[in-house]
Write a protein that holds these residues in place. Structure first.
Motif, PDB file in Angstrom:
ATOM      1  N   HIS A  23       0.830  -1.200   0.000  1.00 58.70           N
ATOM      2  CA  HIS A  23       0.000   0.000   0.000  1.00 58.70           C
ATOM      3  C   HIS A  23       0.868   1.254   0.000  1.00 58.70           C
ATOM      4  O   HIS A  23       2.044   1.240   0.389  1.00 58.70           O
ATOM      5  CB  HIS A  23      -0.920   0.003   1.222  1.00 58.70           C
ATOM      6  N   GLY A  24       0.277   2.363  -0.431  1.00 54.79           N
ATOM      7  CA  GLY A  24       0.964   3.645  -0.356  1.00 54.79           C
ATOM      8  C   GLY A  24       1.195   4.066   1.083  1.00 54.79           C
ATOM      9  O   GLY A  24       0.655   3.474   2.028  1.00 54.79           O
ATOM     10  N   GLN A  66       1.226   8.273  -4.467  1.00 56.16           N
ATOM     11  CA  GLN A  66       1.859   7.012  -4.853  1.00 56.16           C
ATOM     12  C   GLN A  66       0.850   6.065  -5.497  1.00 56.16           C
ATOM     13  O   GLN A  66       1.168   5.380  -6.476  1.00 56.16           O
ATOM     14  CB  GLN A  66       2.500   6.365  -3.627  1.00 56.16           C
ATOM     15  N   ALA A  67      -0.366   6.012  -4.959  1.00 57.64           N
ATOM     16  CA  ALA A  67      -1.390   5.142  -5.530  1.00 57.64           C
ATOM     17  C   ALA A  67      -1.760   5.592  -6.941  1.00 57.64           C
ATOM     18  O   ALA A  67      -1.977   4.763  -7.834  1.00 57.64           O
ATOM     19  CB  ALA A  67      -2.622   5.133  -4.628  1.00 57.64           C
ATOM     20  N   ASN A  71       6.807   1.762   0.052  1.00 56.29           N
ATOM     21  CA  ASN A  71       5.392   2.021  -0.187  1.00 56.29           C
ATOM     22  C   ASN A  71       5.105   2.053  -1.691  1.00 56.29           C
ATOM     23  O   ASN A  71       5.854   2.648  -2.472  1.00 56.29           O
ATOM     24  CB  ASN A  71       4.983   3.361   0.417  1.00 56.29           C
ATOM     25  N   ALA A  72       4.006   1.404  -2.079  1.00 53.65           N
ATOM     26  CA  ALA A  72       3.560   1.331  -3.482  1.00 53.65           C
ATOM     27  C   ALA A  72       4.571   0.647  -4.388  1.00 53.65           C
ATOM     28  O   ALA A  72       4.538   0.832  -5.604  1.00 53.65           O
ATOM     29  CB  ALA A  72       3.193   2.713  -4.025  1.00 53.65           C
ATOM     30  N   SER A  73       5.474  -0.146  -3.790  1.00 55.81           N
ATOM     31  CA  SER A  73       6.430  -0.902  -4.601  1.00 55.81           C
ATOM     32  C   SER A  73       5.754  -2.126  -5.206  1.00 55.81           C
ATOM     33  O   SER A  73       4.695  -2.568  -4.754  1.00 55.81           O
ATOM     34  CB  SER A  73       7.627  -1.335  -3.760  1.00 55.81           C
ATOM     35  N   VAL A  74       6.389  -2.656  -6.248  1.00 49.93           N
ATOM     36  CA  VAL A  74       5.841  -3.794  -6.996  1.00 49.93           C
ATOM     37  C   VAL A  74       6.860  -4.929  -7.006  1.00 49.93           C
ATOM     38  O   VAL A  74       8.039  -4.716  -7.300  1.00 49.93           O
ATOM     39  CB  VAL A  74       5.498  -3.385  -8.443  1.00 49.93           C
ATOM     40  N   HIS A 133       8.595   3.381 -10.865  1.00 43.93           N
ATOM     41  CA  HIS A 133       7.454   4.127 -11.405  1.00 43.93           C
ATOM     42  C   HIS A 133       7.175   5.383 -10.590  1.00 43.93           C
ATOM     43  O   HIS A 133       6.645   6.359 -11.126  1.00 43.93           O
ATOM     44  CB  HIS A 133       6.206   3.232 -11.451  1.00 43.93           C
ATOM     45  N   LEU A 134       7.513   5.363  -9.311  1.00 43.44           N
ATOM     46  CA  LEU A 134       7.325   6.553  -8.487  1.00 43.44           C
ATOM     47  C   LEU A 134       8.363   7.622  -8.831  1.00 43.44           C
ATOM     48  O   LEU A 134       8.015   8.786  -9.073  1.00 43.44           O
ATOM     49  CB  LEU A 134       7.413   6.190  -7.005  1.00 43.44           C
ATOM     50  N   ALA A 135       9.620   7.213  -8.859  1.00 44.18           N
ATOM     51  CA  ALA A 135      10.695   8.163  -9.154  1.00 44.18           C
ATOM     52  C   ALA A 135      10.538   8.758 -10.550  1.00 44.18           C
ATOM     53  O   ALA A 135      10.757   9.962 -10.753  1.00 44.18           O
ATOM     54  CB  ALA A 135      12.051   7.468  -9.021  1.00 44.18           C
ATOM     55  N   GLU A 136      10.134   7.924 -11.509  1.00 51.01           N
ATOM     56  CA  GLU A 136       9.960   8.401 -12.887  1.00 51.01           C
ATOM     57  C   GLU A 136       8.897   9.485 -12.984  1.00 51.01           C
ATOM     58  O   GLU A 136       8.964  10.370 -13.845  1.00 51.01           O
ATOM     59  CB  GLU A 136       9.562   7.235 -13.793  1.00 51.01           C
ATOM     60  N   GLN A 137       7.909   9.428 -12.097  1.00 50.06           N
ATOM     61  CA  GLN A 137       6.806  10.386 -12.135  1.00 50.06           C
ATOM     62  C   GLN A 137       6.967  11.524 -11.130  1.00 50.06           C
ATOM     63  O   GLN A 137       6.063  12.328 -10.931  1.00 50.06           O
ATOM     64  CB  GLN A 137       5.480   9.658 -11.881  1.00 50.06           C
ATOM     65  N   GLY A 138       8.132  11.582 -10.488  1.00 45.97           N
ATOM     66  CA  GLY A 138       8.396  12.649  -9.541  1.00 45.97           C
ATOM     67  C   GLY A 138       7.622  12.540  -8.241  1.00 45.97           C
ATOM     68  O   GLY A 138       7.409  13.532  -7.538  1.00 45.97           O
ATOM     69  N   VAL A 139       7.207  11.314  -7.896  1.00 47.52           N
ATOM     70  CA  VAL A 139       6.460  11.071  -6.665  1.00 47.52           C
ATOM     71  C   VAL A 139       7.437  10.572  -5.606  1.00 47.52           C
ATOM     72  O   VAL A 139       8.302   9.734  -5.895  1.00 47.52           O
ATOM     73  CB  VAL A 139       5.341  10.041  -6.912  1.00 47.52           C
ATOM     74  N   PRO A 140       7.342  11.046  -4.377  1.00 44.81           N
ATOM     75  CA  PRO A 140       8.290  10.615  -3.335  1.00 44.81           C
ATOM     76  C   PRO A 140       8.292   9.104  -3.137  1.00 44.81           C
ATOM     77  O   PRO A 140       7.234   8.466  -3.118  1.00 44.81           O
ATOM     78  CB  PRO A 140       7.782  11.332  -2.080  1.00 44.81           C
ATOM     79  N   VAL A 141       9.485   8.552  -2.997  1.00 45.34           N
ATOM     80  CA  VAL A 141       9.649   7.143  -2.631  1.00 45.34           C
ATOM     81  C   VAL A 141       9.869   7.109  -1.128  1.00 45.34           C
ATOM     82  O   VAL A 141      10.821   7.697  -0.618  1.00 45.34           O
ATOM     83  CB  VAL A 141      10.845   6.516  -3.373  1.00 45.34           C
TER      84      VAL A 141
END
Length: 256
Positions: free
Chosen positions: A22-23, A60-61, A211-214, A236-244
């Motif tokens: 989950h995120g 993240q979601a 969080n939100a990892s696959v 996918h998070l880093a590519e979209q500029g969303v915090p990991v």
């Protein structure tokens, strides 16, 4: 050993398992703040089942959903989720954003580990308030330690084996996406890879599930050994500029 994680003998079962944490949740944030402050109690806003996503968790979601949108229609799978709010919200936002026309199936066997008497306590809180339990936890290690009113990891494994049997029956020849919790993702590795207690705990001590990892397991014919294709991926998070975000559990997991 050829059918690890498959309770249906040689009959074909699922061909792939995609595991998503989950995120980031409000509980993750509260727990991290409590540990940083050396507090004994985690100030969570609700019971564990009702703790929802933080603002970052919702981002993240949505990013996960944009990743799912890249999957072509024939490759879109059944989706099962923990009923806990943080996992359910992650699944709902991701499926809707990804344009998947599937109904999310909630299953209590995907819930997080029950902590019983330790619920809402940090490690410092357990040491200060329940020193005998702290000692028993150290002696038994994380896999077999069951807090009063709660579950051991071995207990969680039992319900995951039951879930896998249903997945093999209901989705034979298909891939399934599961949205759940960090401990469960590590325990799926234990089951599907046939790990020993020591091997499992080595992973738990050194790896924090993001969080939100696959993570993805595959076996093309639905039988035989599972291959861990990817683990704990958050590109996918880093590519979209969303915090990991990394909200790790207790790394002191080995018996001693």
């Amino acid at each position: 050993m050829s059918n690890i994680g498959h309770t249906g003998g040689s009959l074909p079962g699922i061909t792939g398992l995609v595991l998503v944490r989950h995120g980031e949740s409000e509980g993750n944030v509260a727990a991290t703040l409590a540990y940083q402050a050396g507090a004994q109690v985690i100030n969570v806003p609700a019971r564990d089942a009702d703790v929802g996503l933080s603002d970052t968790g919702r981002e993240q979601a949505l990013a996960l959903g944009r990743l799912l949108a890249r999957v072509p229609e024939p490759g879109r799978t059944a989706v099962w989720s923990s009923p806990y709010a943080r996992a359910r919200q992650t699944a709902e936002l991701a499926v809707q954003t990804g344009g998947w026309r599937v109904q999310i199936r909630l299953d209590e066997r995907l819930r997080d580990r029950e902590l019983g008497i330790l619920d809402m306590l940090t490690s410092a809180g357990v040491e200060a308030r329940l020193p005998e339990e702290a000692q028993r936890r150290r002696w038994l290690g994380k896999f077999y330690y069951r807090p009063p009113g709660g579950e051991s990891w071995a207990d969680v494994v039992l319900r995951l084996r039951s879930l896998l049997a249903d997945l093999h029956r209901d989705h034979a020849g298909e891939e399934v996406l599961l949205v759940c919790h960090d401990a469960l993702i590590v325990l799926f590795r234990y089951i599907l890879q046939g790990l020993s207690e020591s091997e499992l705990l080595d992973i738990a001590a050194t790896t924090s599930i993001l969080n939100a990892s696959v993570s993805r397991f595959v076996r093309t014919d639905g039988t035989g050994a599972w291959e861990l294709e990817s683990f704990n991926m958050a590109d996918h998070l880093a590519e979209q500029g969303v915090p990991v975000t990394e909200h790790a559990g207790d790394a002191d997991v080995h018996p001693r």
